[in-house]
Design a protein around this motif. Structure first.
Motif, short mmCIF file in Angstrom:
data_model
loop_
_atom_site.label_atom_id
_atom_site.label_comp_id
_atom_site.label_asym_id
_atom_site.label_seq_id
_atom_site.Cartn_x
_atom_site.Cartn_y
_atom_site.Cartn_z
N GLY A 161 0.81 -1.21 0.00
CA GLY A 161 0.00 0.00 0.00
C GLY A 161 0.84 1.26 0.00
O GLY A 161 2.07 1.21 -0.12
N ILE A 162 0.16 2.39 0.11
CA ILE A 162 0.87 3.66 0.25
C ILE A 162 0.18 4.48 1.33
O ILE A 162 -0.99 4.25 1.68
N CYS A 163 0.93 5.43 1.85
CA CYS A 163 0.40 6.38 2.83
C CYS A 163 0.65 7.79 2.32
O CYS A 163 1.76 8.11 1.88
N ILE A 164 -0.38 8.61 2.38
CA ILE A 164 -0.24 10.03 2.08
C ILE A 164 -0.34 10.79 3.40
O ILE A 164 -1.36 10.73 4.09
N GLY A 165 0.74 11.46 3.77
CA GLY A 165 0.79 12.19 5.03
C GLY A 165 0.86 13.69 4.78
O GLY A 165 1.69 14.14 3.99
#
Length: 470
Positions: A161-165
């Motif tokens: 997955g990916i995380c957008i912070g």
């Protein structure tokens, strides 16, 4: 040894609106913005399932995210701008000039994606590697401070997955405005993925509204708020402790209050009103959720020792929340207004009222009455917002709410589906609770908490026991 959730930096760059697409623009702060000048940065994470290797992300997905972000900043330029704080008595303002941009960091994490997005208690430090730092403020020769308002981080979990912070300064936008930005970015990204070159219609009614002149100040709040802010800022000291030290004994967890539980809770409160022959209370999902969590938090603080100690049951405990004023004022404000437009609300009850047999009913009554008051006068008592905040936060026994179930956090789809999880990270330090609609069940509510391990165990035991009785 590297921590399980440590990140490897792959790239650092700056992203702003396309060159020459936004003229130099100065936005004054309204009385709605000024109370947030000393607020900690808001920190929001969005996690998405994306089963691709890092190279695929870098070559295929990352260029689209960068391009769509730049196009989004063209319309949401305040977030790519700087806060300009000149010496007193000059007023702070937001300034965009061509070439100004936001820091974007690309990282990779080999941690367990499923563990990171879980609801069960995890080390509160687990999420912090995915939150980028805001660029430090610059101080000009005339002592004017230039403060970047946002930064971003994209973290790829290979084949997971990916995380957008995104941390951002609250003075630039409230929750509704920020999530308008995020959903617009997501929408443009989806359109690019589908090959739609007309990514955003310049005449769209969904574009942000930036004209600050729509905010009227009939009560003369702005000069008073500025004076209080200058006085407060002159004595304010930044917390320089390392995050690992602050959070060493804290865990964070997400509790889901299901739709069926909420309906039963509302029915319970309504039935008590009938039995007591009282006027009906304002029994919304927000009110009953806040009341329940407030009472359980107070109860979770009791230990076997404290139950026999000299607890002052007459001491006041405070609950703070904010309310969107875009449709609550005598002067019209567009729903797409970009900035802050929040009433700051406080309620208080004695400890004995909260932990007593009718604690949840008392909390619903107090919070519900405050919500009801907003309909007749959202700015009633606004002249005391800053003074009350300062006084109450210093007293302790204070619970605040971050987020709202009405923000539509889980509607932020970049083209890979809804977020698997969204987190509000600043509650680890601020001590607030976070609220959002549930990503898995319509009508349910997610409650985010960061507590000491002992308090979390106590809270979980109370939560599970009482929900089983509903």
């Amino acid at each position: 040894m590297a921590q399980p959730n440590s990140v490897k930096v792959l790239e650092i760059c700056q992203i702003g609106p396309p060159p020459k697409s936004v003229p130099t623009t100065s936005l004054p702060l309204t009385f709605f913005d000024i109370p947030w000048l000393l607020c900690r940065p808001m920190q929001r994470l969005f996690f998405y399932e994306l089963p691709y290797p890092t190279d695929h992300f870098k070559q295929t997905i990352l260029p689209i995210l960068k391009h769509s972000l730049s196009l989004t900043f063209q319309h949401f330029f305040p977030l790519a701008s700087n806060l300009i704080c000149p010496p007193q008595p000059l007023k702070p303002h937001i300034l965009y000039t061509d070439g100004v941009s936001a820091l974007l960091t690309i990282t990779e994490c080999m941690g367990d994606f499923d563990h990171i997005i879980a609801n069960y208690p995890r080390d509160a430090r687990d999420l912090h590697p995915f939150v980028p730092q805001l660029n430090p403020a610059r101080v000009l020769p005339d002592n004017t401070r230039v403060v970047p308002l946002t930064s971003l981080q994209l973290t790829v979990f290979p084949n997971s997955g990916i995380c957008i912070g995104v941390p951002f300064c609250h003075v630039a936008a409230d929750g509704k405005a920020f999530h308008h930005f995020m959903k617009s970015w997501a929408s443009i990204c989806r359109k690019i993925i589908k090959g739609d070159l007309d990514c955003i219609d310049s005449n769209s009614t969904l574009l942000p509204f930036h004209n600050r002149e729509v905010i009227k100040d009939p009560n003369g709040l702005e000069p008073n708020f500025l004076e209080e802010w200058w006085n407060w800022a002159s004595t304010w000291k930044e917390d320089t402790r390392l995050i690992n030290d602050v959070l060493a004994d804290k865990v964070r967890a997400t509790f889901v209050l299901g739709q069926a539980h909420i309906k039963r809770l509302k029915h319970m409160i309504t039935s008590q009103c009938v039995d007591k022959e009282l006027e009906p209370l304002h029994v919304s999902t927000f009110v009953v959720t806040c009341a329940l969590i407030w009472v359980y938090l107070i109860k979770s603080q009791d230990s076997p020792v404290s139950k026999f100690s000299d607890i002052d049951n007459d001491e006041l405990y405070y609950f703070n929340f904010v309310a969107d004023c875009r449709n609550r004022l005598e002067f019209p404000i567009p729903s797409t207004y970009f900035g802050n437009c929040l009433a700051i609300c406080f309620v208080s009850l004695k400890r004995c009222e909260l932990v007593g047999e009718n604690g949840i009913f008392s909390a619903v009554k107090a919070i519900g009455n405050k919500v009801r008051e907003l309909e007749s006068g959202a700015l009633e008592g606004a002249e005391k917002w800053l003074l009350d905040w300062k006084e109450i936060s210093e007293l302790g026994h204070f619970v605040a709410v971050a987020g709202s179930p009405r923000l539509g956090v889980y509607e932020t789809d970049f083209g890979w589906g809804r977020p698997k999880k969204s987190e509000v990270v600043q509650i680890d330090v601020s001590g607030a609770i976070s609220l959002a609609e549930c990503g898995d069940e319509d009508g349910a509510i997610e409650v985010g908490l960061a507590l000491s391990r002992e308090n979390m165990d106590n809270f979980n035991a109370i939560f599970q026991h009482d929900l089983n009785l509903l």
